[in-house]
Design a protein around this motif. Structure first.
Motif, PDB file in Angstrom:
ATOM      1  N   ARG A 167      34.662  27.061  48.794  1.00  0.00           N
ATOM      2  CA  ARG A 167      35.635  26.375  47.958  1.00  0.00           C
ATOM      3  C   ARG A 167      36.136  27.354  46.895  1.00  0.00           C
ATOM      4  O   ARG A 167      35.349  27.996  46.210  1.00  0.00           O
ATOM      5  N   ARG A 168      37.439  27.476  46.757  1.00  0.00           N
ATOM      6  CA  ARG A 168      37.984  28.388  45.755  1.00  0.00           C
ATOM      7  C   ARG A 168      38.873  27.604  44.796  1.00  0.00           C
ATOM      8  O   ARG A 168      40.018  27.287  45.100  1.00  0.00           O
ATOM      9  N   TRP A 169      38.300  27.277  43.648  1.00  0.00           N
ATOM     10  CA  TRP A 169      38.986  26.566  42.575  1.00  0.00           C
ATOM     11  C   TRP A 169      38.750  27.350  41.302  1.00  0.00           C
ATOM     12  O   TRP A 169      37.607  27.541  40.899  1.00  0.00           O
ATOM     13  N   TYR A 170      39.795  27.898  40.692  1.00  0.00           N
ATOM     14  CA  TYR A 170      39.724  28.826  39.561  1.00  0.00           C
ATOM     15  C   TYR A 170      39.176  30.192  39.985  1.00  0.00           C
ATOM     16  O   TYR A 170      38.435  30.836  39.241  1.00  0.00           O
ATOM     17  N   ALA A 171      39.536  30.650  41.155  1.00  0.00           N
ATOM     18  CA  ALA A 171      39.126  31.976  41.617  1.00  0.00           C
ATOM     19  C   ALA A 171      40.187  33.010  41.232  1.00  0.00           C
ATOM     20  O   ALA A 171      41.285  32.677  40.785  1.00  0.00           O
ATOM     21  N   THR A 172      39.852  34.285  41.418  1.00  0.00           N
ATOM     22  CA  THR A 172      40.776  35.390  41.143  1.00  0.00           C
ATOM     23  C   THR A 172      40.937  36.246  42.385  1.00  0.00           C
ATOM     24  O   THR A 172      39.953  36.527  43.083  1.00  0.00           O
ATOM     25  N   ASN A 173      42.168  36.666  42.659  1.00  0.00           N
ATOM     26  CA  ASN A 173      42.477  37.536  43.803  1.00  0.00           C
ATOM     27  C   ASN A 173      42.861  38.930  43.333  1.00  0.00           C
ATOM     28  O   ASN A 173      43.435  39.088  42.263  1.00  0.00           O
ATOM     29  N   GLN A 174      42.569  39.923  44.183  1.00  0.00           N
ATOM     30  CA  GLN A 174      43.012  41.293  43.928  1.00  0.00           C
ATOM     31  C   GLN A 174      43.332  41.964  45.258  1.00  0.00           C
ATOM     32  O   GLN A 174      42.511  41.966  46.169  1.00  0.00           O
ATOM     33  N   HIS A 230      40.346  43.998  37.825  1.00  0.00           N
ATOM     34  CA  HIS A 230      41.296  45.111  37.886  1.00  0.00           C
ATOM     35  C   HIS A 230      40.756  46.186  38.831  1.00  0.00           C
ATOM     36  O   HIS A 230      39.592  46.599  38.706  1.00  0.00           O
ATOM     37  N   LEU A 231      41.614  46.627  39.745  1.00  0.00           N
ATOM     38  CA  LEU A 231      41.273  47.734  40.638  1.00  0.00           C
ATOM     39  C   LEU A 231      41.419  49.039  39.867  1.00  0.00           C
ATOM     40  O   LEU A 231      42.489  49.329  39.322  1.00  0.00           O
ATOM     41  N   LEU A 232      40.370  49.846  39.853  1.00  0.00           N
ATOM     42  CA  LEU A 232      40.375  51.099  39.099  1.00  0.00           C
ATOM     43  C   LEU A 232      40.738  52.279  39.997  1.00  0.00           C
ATOM     44  O   LEU A 232      40.630  52.195  41.230  1.00  0.00           O
ATOM     45  N   PRO A 233      41.149  53.410  39.413  1.00  0.00           N
ATOM     46  CA  PRO A 233      41.558  54.570  40.212  1.00  0.00           C
ATOM     47  C   PRO A 233      40.473  55.121  41.130  1.00  0.00           C
ATOM     48  O   PRO A 233      40.781  55.774  42.128  1.00  0.00           O
ATOM     49  N   GLN A 532      45.879  55.317  47.332  1.00  0.00           N
ATOM     50  CA  GLN A 532      46.028  53.866  47.442  1.00  0.00           C
ATOM     51  C   GLN A 532      45.201  53.137  46.385  1.00  0.00           C
ATOM     52  O   GLN A 532      45.481  51.983  46.071  1.00  0.00           O
ATOM     53  N   GLU A 533      44.181  53.808  45.862  1.00  0.00           N
ATOM     54  CA  GLU A 533      43.388  53.199  44.802  1.00  0.00           C
ATOM     55  C   GLU A 533      44.195  53.109  43.505  1.00  0.00           C
ATOM     56  O   GLU A 533      44.031  52.177  42.718  1.00  0.00           O
ATOM     57  N   ILE A 534      45.073  54.087  43.281  1.00  0.00           N
ATOM     58  CA  ILE A 534      45.920  54.058  42.096  1.00  0.00           C
ATOM     59  C   ILE A 534      47.036  53.033  42.268  1.00  0.00           C
ATOM     60  O   ILE A 534      47.383  52.313  41.329  1.00  0.00           O
ATOM     61  N   ALA A 535      47.594  52.951  43.453  1.00  0.00           N
ATOM     62  CA  ALA A 535      48.653  51.975  43.732  1.00  0.00           C
ATOM     63  C   ALA A 535      48.491  51.471  45.156  1.00  0.00           C
ATOM     64  O   ALA A 535      48.906  52.138  46.103  1.00  0.00           O
ATOM     65  N   PRO A 536      47.868  50.307  45.355  1.00  0.00           N
ATOM     66  CA  PRO A 536      47.700  49.766  46.698  1.00  0.00           C
ATOM     67  C   PRO A 536      49.042  49.554  47.380  1.00  0.00           C
ATOM     68  O   PRO A 536      50.066  49.384  46.711  1.00  0.00           O
ATOM     69  N   PRO A 537      49.074  49.573  48.706  1.00  0.00           N
ATOM     70  CA  PRO A 537      50.333  49.344  49.432  1.00  0.00           C
ATOM     71  C   PRO A 537      50.992  48.026  49.030  1.00  0.00           C
ATOM     72  O   PRO A 537      50.314  47.045  48.731  1.00  0.00           O
TER      73      PRO A 537
END
Length: 559
Positions: A167-174, A230-233, A532-537
């Motif tokens: 169940r995903r309620w108040y989840a975060t996506n990246q 946040h995805l880091l470099p 891609q770590e700095i800027a994902p596709p």
């Protein structure tokens, strides 16, 4: 590996670039030009629904939706259609819309059809531009929904039942460098999973991955919902929940580091509802620095007190953590105004705007008081003195409380909508009625006084040499200083909901040089993101900034 791109500003276009076209500042309420405190424009007095969730797409439209269990909205579905849902807690048959597609260029909108409840859900845009939208409440909690932008009037939501493992309620996506989406947390969910689903060699079917940190940061008021991610470099994830934060190697399910607690001891995540951004990553530095900014929120216990009618003063602090330092510690700064439920967005010139929210109380039904009508801009430039960091902007006329949201547009405006602290769209007899309008805030850089230094992108060309892509951006500007006054930046638009912009990031591209091709016309050569770590596709908006004043943007796609 991500293409590294060089941009020339005039600008020629390659297959990686979507053509730029000018966007007028559409408004149903034409008013005087913005002052140096910015300017507000009313775009739509009503779109029929409350803008609880918003996502800008690469065809300059905005997907907006709220929830299905409010009862009927003020916008009928098209062609007399109705939504049949035997599990809905409000209406089993609902002939009104709970999602719209807003066209920025024409300042118009049309209804979309969502079948199941999207209340407090999450989202990310895939590299091909499709919005992947996850979870929600009740019968929507395990759903995946997709919306693929189109240039006709037929595209709509497609839903996939029971796709999510949990169940995903108040989840975060990246969005991740390998094109997958990681979906983290949610109410009573101390784990994460991936889209598309991942099956390890030891499993017969995919499973979620336990993350003890989420359980440790859970408290009676659940102030670890919508964790800041946040995805880091370096490819790891920074995850902030409650008042703690970690560095997670999601590939190995290993916590690499735990950072110090944010100073003050107060929670910052929903329902305390501060906000967070990863400050722009600069490829011109010898070593890229990554700094997290977390601002505002409600003190510990504010949610419980608000339910008793006691509305506590919100937090007025911002915390800054340079996670790439060898021994990072939080540095705290005071905002001019205390704020909870404020949206933080990266502007085209790299500044941060904090907009919407209240001074007293916290998130939740009827829990906010004293709306903050004045946006604040934080100047992130290293050349700015500390006394110049925060600036108070033009006062708005409409409160934006619980379930409001905001996104940055390609022309540099900030679009805001929503404010629905009442069930069933209550418009009267309450302190803060439901608001179905859309407004745009024009930051100071859009003022005509900056026209002499405002660049105009004419053309973008990209050349791919091996894995390196060089962008040549052709631009014109009335008054040009020197190449040191120019930068080229790409911005990934956010999925915005509940005071947090998921997947939002800006990269300052490595500038090779600026050359004058004829009087008043120049081109800048820049190198695209190195990894891609700095800027994902995916799709980004490319801006050229001259003396702190940005151009209108143009869409580019990193493959």
């Amino acid at each position: 590996m991500t293409s590294i791109t060089l941009f020339l500003i005039l600008i020629t276009l390659s297959s990686l670039i979507i053509p730029y076209f000018h966007l007028p500042l559409a408004s149903s309420s034409l008013i005087s030009p913005p002052s140096n405190q910015g300017q507000w424009n009313l775009l739509q007095p009503t779109i029929g629904i409350s803008a609880m969730h918003m996502q800008l797409t690469h065809n300059d439209k905005i997907i907006i939706f709220d929830r299905t269990d409010f009862g009927p909205s003020n916008l009928p579905l098209s062609n007399g259609e109705c939504r049949m849902d035997p599990y809905d807690t409000a209406l089993k048959t609902d002939c009104t819309a709970h999602s719209v597609l807003y066209d920025i260029y024409t300042n118009t909108f049309r209804s979309l059809t969502i079948q199941t409840d999207t209340w407090c859900s999450s989202g990310s845009v895939l590299p091909n531009g499709t919005l992947i939208q996850t979870g929600g409440f009740n019968d929507g909690e395990r759903r995946i929904r997709m919306f693929t932008p189109c240039f006709h009037e037929n595209c709509d939501w497609i839903e996939f039942p029971s796709y999510l493992i949990e169940r995903r309620w108040y989840a975060t996506n990246q969005i991740l460098p390998d094109n997958r989406v990681i979906i983290i947390g949610g109410r009573k969910q101390f784990n994460y999973e991936f889209f598309p689903k991942t099956i390890t060699s030891s499993e017969s079917s995919p499973s979620s991955i336990h993350l003890p940190f989420l359980q440790e940061t859970n408290d009676p008021n659940e102030n670890n919902l919508y964790p800041f991610v946040h995805l880091l470099p370096n490819g790891n994830l920074f995850i902030f929940a409650n008042k703690r934060s970690i560095l997670l190697d999601y590939k190995q399910n290993r916590v690499v580091k735990e950072f110090p607690e944010i100073s003050g001891g107060d929670p910052r995540n929903y329902p305390s509802s501060g906000s967070s951004v990863l400050l722009p990553l600069d490829e011109n530095l010898n070593s890229i620095e990554a700094e997290i900014m977390v601002c505002g929120g409600a003190p510990r216990g504010a949610f419980e007190e608000a339910s008793k009618g006691n509305f506590i003063q919100a937090l007025n602090t911002c915390g800054f953590l340079k996670v790439t330092d060898s021994n990072p510690n939080w540095i705290m700064k005071n905002m001019p105004i205390a704020r909870v439920m404020g949206d933080m967005l990266i502007l085209p010139n790299g500044d941060i705007i904090i907009i919407n929210g209240v001074e007293l109380g916290t998130a939740g039904w009827e829990n906010g008081r004293r709306p903050v009508l004045t946006p604040v801009i934080y100047r992130s430039s290293v050349t700015v003195t500390e006394s110049q960091r925060f600036s108070i902007m033009q006062r708005a006329s409409r409160p934006r409380l619980y379930h409001s949201s905001a996104v940055v547009l390609r022309d540099g405006r900030v679009l805001v909508g929503g404010s629905n602290p009442h069930v069933n769209y209550n418009f009267s007899g309450v302190e803060f009625p439901t608001d179905l309008s859309l407004e745009a805030f024009s930051p100071p850089y859009l003022s005509p006084e900056f026209d002499p230094v405002r660049p105009i992108i004419r053309h973008v060309t990209s050349y791919i040499l091996g894995y390196r892509v060089f962008y040549y951006v052709t631009f014109t500007v009335g008054k040009f200083g020197s190449a040191s006054d120019v930068s080229v930046r790409i911005l990934a638009p956010s999925f915005s909901t509940h005071s947090y912009g998921m997947n939002q990031r800006m990269v300052v591209l490595k500038l090779i040089g600026v050359t004058e091709v004829n009087f008043g016309t120049y081109y800048a050569t820049v190198v695209g993101p190195s990894t891609q770590e700095i800027a994902p596709p995916g799709y980004y908006i490319l801006f050229l900034v001259h003396e702190g004043v940005p151009s209108s943007g143009t869409w580019v796609q990193l493959m």
